[in-house]
Structures are given as C-alpha cells and as structure tokens.
Design a protein around this motif. Sequence first.
Motif, PDB file in Angstrom:
ATOM      1  N   GLU A   1      77.738  -7.295 -21.575  1.00 22.09           N
ATOM      2  CA  GLU A   1      78.367  -7.925 -20.301  1.00 22.09           C
ATOM      3  C   GLU A   1      77.599  -7.377 -18.751  1.00 22.09           C
ATOM      4  O   GLU A   1      77.663  -7.985 -17.827  1.00 22.09           O
ATOM      5  CB  GLU A   1      79.659  -7.339 -20.195  1.00 22.09           C
ATOM      6  N   GLN A   2      76.881  -6.477 -18.928  1.00 19.15           N
ATOM      7  CA  GLN A   2      75.863  -5.742 -17.914  1.00 19.15           C
ATOM      8  C   GLN A   2      74.798  -6.345 -17.669  1.00 19.15           C
ATOM      9  O   GLN A   2      73.876  -6.087 -16.984  1.00 19.15           O
ATOM     10  CB  GLN A   2      75.708  -4.226 -18.233  1.00 19.15           C
ATOM     11  N   ILE A   3      74.259  -7.594 -18.462  1.00 21.39           N
ATOM     12  CA  ILE A   3      72.893  -8.224 -18.726  1.00 21.39           C
ATOM     13  C   ILE A   3      72.804  -8.851 -17.087  1.00 21.39           C
ATOM     14  O   ILE A   3      71.522  -8.878 -16.769  1.00 21.39           O
ATOM     15  CB  ILE A   3      73.020  -9.254 -19.723  1.00 21.39           C
ATOM     16  N   ASP A   4      73.759  -9.142 -16.648  1.00 20.26           N
ATOM     17  CA  ASP A   4      73.400  -9.898 -15.186  1.00 20.26           C
ATOM     18  C   ASP A   4      72.760  -8.789 -14.196  1.00 20.26           C
ATOM     19  O   ASP A   4      72.174  -9.226 -13.424  1.00 20.26           O
ATOM     20  CB  ASP A   4      74.719 -10.434 -14.642  1.00 20.26           C
ATOM     21  N   ASP A   5      73.551  -7.391 -14.344  1.00 17.77           N
ATOM     22  CA  ASP A   5      73.046  -6.608 -13.725  1.00 17.77           C
ATOM     23  C   ASP A   5      71.728  -6.225 -13.743  1.00 17.77           C
ATOM     24  O   ASP A   5      70.829  -5.942 -12.790  1.00 17.77           O
ATOM     25  CB  ASP A   5      73.920  -5.268 -13.768  1.00 17.77           C
ATOM     26  N   TYR A   6      71.172  -6.081 -15.006  1.00 21.59           N
ATOM     27  CA  TYR A   6      69.855  -5.740 -15.410  1.00 21.59           C
ATOM     28  C   TYR A   6      68.891  -6.967 -15.057  1.00 21.59           C
ATOM     29  O   TYR A   6      67.739  -6.563 -14.494  1.00 21.59           O
ATOM     30  CB  TYR A   6      69.822  -5.284 -16.811  1.00 21.59           C
ATOM     31  N   GLN A   7      69.393  -8.206 -15.111  1.00 24.12           N
ATOM     32  CA  GLN A   7      68.525  -9.206 -14.720  1.00 24.12           C
ATOM     33  C   GLN A   7      68.234  -9.266 -13.293  1.00 24.12           C
ATOM     34  O   GLN A   7      67.169  -9.587 -12.809  1.00 24.12           O
ATOM     35  CB  GLN A   7      69.068 -10.508 -15.091  1.00 24.12           C
ATOM     36  N   ALA A   8      69.313  -8.989 -12.520  1.00 25.88           N
ATOM     37  CA  ALA A   8      69.064  -8.791 -11.035  1.00 25.88           C
ATOM     38  C   ALA A   8      68.109  -7.905 -10.696  1.00 25.88           C
ATOM     39  O   ALA A   8      67.424  -8.076  -9.634  1.00 25.88           O
ATOM     40  CB  ALA A   8      70.523  -8.493 -10.256  1.00 25.88           C
ATOM     41  N   LEU A   9      68.207  -6.603 -11.377  1.00 27.62           N
ATOM     42  CA  LEU A   9      67.127  -5.540 -10.903  1.00 27.62           C
ATOM     43  C   LEU A   9      65.532  -5.976 -11.248  1.00 27.62           C
ATOM     44  O   LEU A   9      64.795  -6.117 -10.554  1.00 27.62           O
ATOM     45  CB  LEU A   9      67.391  -4.351 -11.797  1.00 27.62           C
ATOM     46  N   PHE A  10      65.511  -6.472 -12.637  1.00 30.44           N
ATOM     47  CA  PHE A  10      64.322  -6.860 -13.174  1.00 30.44           C
ATOM     48  C   PHE A  10      63.714  -8.097 -12.539  1.00 30.44           C
ATOM     49  O   PHE A  10      62.475  -8.107 -12.084  1.00 30.44           O
ATOM     50  CB  PHE A  10      64.347  -7.030 -14.797  1.00 30.44           C
ATOM     51  N   LYS A  11      64.607  -9.020 -12.314  1.00 34.60           N
ATOM     52  CA  LYS A  11      63.756 -10.241 -11.667  1.00 34.60           C
ATOM     53  C   LYS A  11      63.260 -10.302 -10.465  1.00 34.60           C
ATOM     54  O   LYS A  11      62.502 -11.161  -9.827  1.00 34.60           O
ATOM     55  CB  LYS A  11      64.871 -11.512 -11.748  1.00 34.60           C
ATOM     56  N   GLN A  12      63.593  -9.209  -9.595  1.00 35.40           N
ATOM     57  CA  GLN A  12      62.994  -9.060  -8.312  1.00 35.40           C
ATOM     58  C   GLN A  12      61.369  -8.633  -8.376  1.00 35.40           C
ATOM     59  O   GLN A  12      60.653  -8.952  -7.630  1.00 35.40           O
ATOM     60  CB  GLN A  12      63.497  -7.808  -7.645  1.00 35.40           C
ATOM     61  N   PHE A  13      61.019  -8.150  -9.622  1.00 35.39           N
ATOM     62  CA  PHE A  13      59.321  -7.882  -9.878  1.00 35.39           C
ATOM     63  C   PHE A  13      58.731  -8.855 -10.928  1.00 35.39           C
ATOM     64  O   PHE A  13      57.407  -9.010 -10.864  1.00 35.39           O
ATOM     65  CB  PHE A  13      59.517  -6.480 -10.152  1.00 35.39           C
ATOM     66  N   CYS A  14      59.632  -9.234 -12.058  1.00 32.40           N
ATOM     67  CA  CYS A  14      58.994 -10.026 -13.002  1.00 32.40           C
ATOM     68  C   CYS A  14      59.663 -10.938 -13.757  1.00 32.40           C
ATOM     69  O   CYS A  14      60.957 -10.584 -13.798  1.00 32.40           O
ATOM     70  CB  CYS A  14      57.811  -9.207 -14.055  1.00 32.40           C
ATOM     71  N   SER A  15      59.336 -11.741 -14.390  1.00 34.57           N
ATOM     72  CA  SER A  15      59.951 -12.682 -15.329  1.00 34.57           C
ATOM     73  C   SER A  15      59.668 -12.320 -16.720  1.00 34.57           C
ATOM     74  O   SER A  15      58.591 -12.032 -17.120  1.00 34.57           O
ATOM     75  CB  SER A  15      59.938 -14.094 -14.928  1.00 34.57           C
ATOM     76  N   PHE A  16      60.805 -12.535 -17.605  1.00 34.10           N
ATOM     77  CA  PHE A  16      60.001 -12.554 -19.189  1.00 34.10           C
ATOM     78  C   PHE A  16      59.712 -13.984 -19.541  1.00 34.10           C
ATOM     79  O   PHE A  16      59.059 -13.678 -20.863  1.00 34.10           O
ATOM     80  CB  PHE A  16      61.255 -12.067 -19.694  1.00 34.10           C
ATOM     81  N   GLU A  17      59.907 -14.897 -19.129  1.00 30.90           N
ATOM     82  CA  GLU A  17      59.653 -16.128 -19.481  1.00 30.90           C
ATOM     83  C   GLU A  17      58.002 -16.332 -20.110  1.00 30.90           C
ATOM     84  O   GLU A  17      57.095 -15.795 -19.226  1.00 30.90           O
ATOM     85  CB  GLU A  17      59.942 -17.234 -18.482  1.00 30.90           C
ATOM     86  N   GLY A  18      57.958 -16.635 -21.327  1.00 28.09           N
ATOM     87  CA  GLY A  18      56.510 -16.998 -22.022  1.00 28.09           C
ATOM     88  C   GLY A  18      55.895 -15.766 -22.268  1.00 28.09           C
ATOM     89  O   GLY A  18      54.760 -15.736 -22.268  1.00 28.09           O
ATOM     90  N   LYS A  19      56.422 -14.638 -21.865  1.00 29.58           N
ATOM     91  CA  LYS A  19      55.582 -13.307 -22.180  1.00 29.58           C
ATOM     92  C   LYS A  19      56.009 -12.606 -23.543  1.00 29.58           C
ATOM     93  O   LYS A  19      56.833 -12.928 -24.177  1.00 29.58           O
ATOM     94  CB  LYS A  19      55.769 -12.402 -20.823  1.00 29.58           C
ATOM     95  N   THR A  20      55.187 -11.298 -23.792  1.00 27.43           N
ATOM     96  CA  THR A  20      55.712 -10.637 -24.724  1.00 27.43           C
ATOM     97  C   THR A  20      56.075  -9.595 -24.364  1.00 27.43           C
ATOM     98  O   THR A  20      55.651  -8.476 -23.529  1.00 27.43           O
ATOM     99  CB  THR A  20      54.216 -10.333 -25.671  1.00 27.43           C
ATOM    100  N   VAL A  21      57.489  -9.159 -24.873  1.00 29.73           N
ATOM    101  CA  VAL A  21      58.477  -8.253 -23.911  1.00 29.73           C
ATOM    102  C   VAL A  21      58.828  -7.229 -25.063  1.00 29.73           C
ATOM    103  O   VAL A  21      59.321  -7.576 -26.204  1.00 29.73           O
ATOM    104  CB  VAL A  21      59.637  -8.828 -23.395  1.00 29.73           C
ATOM    105  N   LEU A  22      58.447  -5.887 -24.632  1.00 30.21           N
ATOM    106  CA  LEU A  22      59.170  -4.926 -25.580  1.00 30.21           C
ATOM    107  C   LEU A  22      60.198  -4.214 -25.166  1.00 30.21           C
ATOM    108  O   LEU A  22      59.742  -3.804 -24.069  1.00 30.21           O
ATOM    109  CB  LEU A  22      57.980  -3.866 -25.814  1.00 30.21           C
ATOM    110  N   GLU A  23      61.096  -3.850 -25.871  1.00 27.75           N
ATOM    111  CA  GLU A  23      62.134  -3.024 -25.525  1.00 27.75           C
ATOM    112  C   GLU A  23      62.190  -1.427 -26.193  1.00 27.75           C
ATOM    113  O   GLU A  23      62.170  -1.742 -27.208  1.00 27.75           O
ATOM    114  CB  GLU A  23      63.540  -3.519 -25.410  1.00 27.75           C
ATOM    115  N   ILE A  24      62.131  -0.700 -25.301  1.00 27.67           N
ATOM    116  CA  ILE A  24      61.848   0.738 -25.760  1.00 27.67           C
ATOM    117  C   ILE A  24      63.555   1.295 -26.080  1.00 27.67           C
ATOM    118  O   ILE A  24      64.081   1.412 -25.006  1.00 27.67           O
ATOM    119  CB  ILE A  24      60.940   1.616 -25.100  1.00 27.67           C
ATOM    120  N   GLY A  25      63.821   1.762 -27.069  1.00 29.39           N
ATOM    121  CA  GLY A  25      65.171   2.037 -27.345  1.00 29.39           C
ATOM    122  C   GLY A  25      66.018   1.144 -27.574  1.00 29.39           C
ATOM    123  O   GLY A  25      67.095   0.858 -27.083  1.00 29.39           O
TER     124      GLY A  25
END
Length: 307
Positions: A57-81
């Motif tokens: 449910e907190q995904i919107d908060d994280y997206q708001a933080l992340f999208k200020q700097f980069c998008s995940f679209e079309g990229k290779t994305v790694l989540e640590i942990g």
Amino acid sequence: MVSQALTHPSEIRGISRKACLAMTNLFTSTPLKKFGFKTETITRFDSMENYISDRVEQIDDYQALFKQFCSFEGKTVLEIGCNKGYMLDSFLQHENFTAIGGDISTEALAYGKNKFGDKIRFIRTTPDTIPLPDESVDVIYTIDTVEHLSDPKAIFMEADRVLRPGGWFLVHFHPWFGPYGTHLEDIIPYPWANAIFSMDTLLDVAAHLYDQPDYRVPCYFQDEETGEKRPNPYLDREMWSEYLNHITLRQFRSMLKEVPFELVHKEQIGFGGKVFRLGRYMSAFSQVPVLDEFFTKAYFCVLRKKD
C-alpha cells in the motif's frame, strides 16, 4: 486485542528491565495504547497477507520519491533486499521493466520464485556480494534494507560495480536512533525504545512477553503449516546481531564519502504520525542537527554512478 500485561513481573530482574516492562504495559494496557504501534486498527501483524498488503500500500509513496529522478520503464531494475518479491511485483504493475530481486534469505527467495518467478528473476546475495555481471543493471533500489546489511559499504561497492555508467541507486532506510530503529514494534509498542534502553534489555523483555500465554504472536513468527508460534526468536542474540547493524545517520553519511557514487539528492523524512499519531507534531525536528538522528523516520538518498 489481547493485553500483554505481565502476570509475573518479578520474573524480570533489574531496574532497566522492569522499567521497560512497565512502559510496555502502559502502551498495551492503558489509554496510552492509542499512541503506540499496536492498536485495534493495526492489523498488519495478524496475517502474512495483511503484512504484505500493508507494505505494498506504500508503493505510491515510494514511486513519488523515485520518479523525481528516474523511471523504471524499459530498464533492468534490481531490488536489494527484495524479500518475497512483493514490492517488485507492485512496481511492475505500474511500469514495464526487467525485474531482478536479490535477497540473502533462501526461504524468502523460494516463496518469491514460486509466486512471481514468471516475471521476476531472483538471485541470492551474500553479505558482501551481488551475483550479477559488471555494468548489467540500469537502476538499483533498496527499501528498509540498509539497516539489515552486515557490510553496507561492501554492498554499495557491489552496487556501483553492477550498475551501468550513469545508473541510479535509490536508497531508503530507517536509521538506528529513529522511532522504528529497534524493529520491535510488534512487541515493544512505543517509539524510541532503543534510545531509552539497551538492546539486551529490550530483547530480554521481548523474550519474556513472547512466552506469555496470552501473547498474540505476529504472523512472521508463526509456522506457516501449523499456525503455531515458533520457538522464542528473541533468545537468539546472534541472529539479532546479524539482523540489525545499528547504523546511524552520521555513520551512513560517513560511509557515503567512501563509496564512488555521486550524491544527487538526500532527504530526511520526518516522523509523520501515520502509526504513532503524536509524531505528526514532531516531524520538523528531523531537519534539526543532532535531533535529526531521533526524529528522522526514514532517510532517502539518490546516488548516481559516475560516467
């Protein structure tokens, strides 16, 4: 919710332990419980489904933080942990990208592969390595994981290695002296417990409470097949020593000076009061030197790999 009030307070010895127990009872058995972490309206500890639902449910908060700097679209994305992969799955519902989840827990990875293996590649990390080739990832993010790394600097160096030039590293974590620093809110239900008591004291009290017949065990300490509570997890001091590295804001800032990333952004997110409602009046203290160690709920920074 069943009270955690102790039936045999004499079983705990020492002034600090008795004081810790008394505070715990105040936040579970008196009107003060409405200001604590566990109230009748907090259900995330009741089942794994509720716990995961609360996290995503907190995904919107994280997206708001992340999208200020980069998008995940079309990229290779790694989540640590990545744990069981539910956060990556939530991001995939908003953007299309190649998803890799890394975690040290074989149990969590097995669950993730079974549930999300058709759209997420899972890898097992170690305390100091990420098993991916050099310059193979565009974006790395980590949420509430830095405080659990036994060698944060080694993992940050590995992140720099596997990122492509110009790649992004998005970091969100809970510093040690913040209100949630102990990660014991399911049993020690008040903020800043570790600023008042030692971790040994807190674990002794938690172990005692866990063995009380009326203690309502959280979902992640229940056997998934039988529903019975597992052996007392608070007795394993080695596990807790590995689980939390006690990293402070000061220590984290110092570590950032030793890794090759460019620091693009840093942000101290104040204690907003979503769970501990009184905290909403304390958020501004997260921007005050020294006090920021205690009133920063989460620290967010954006790192960029140099070209």
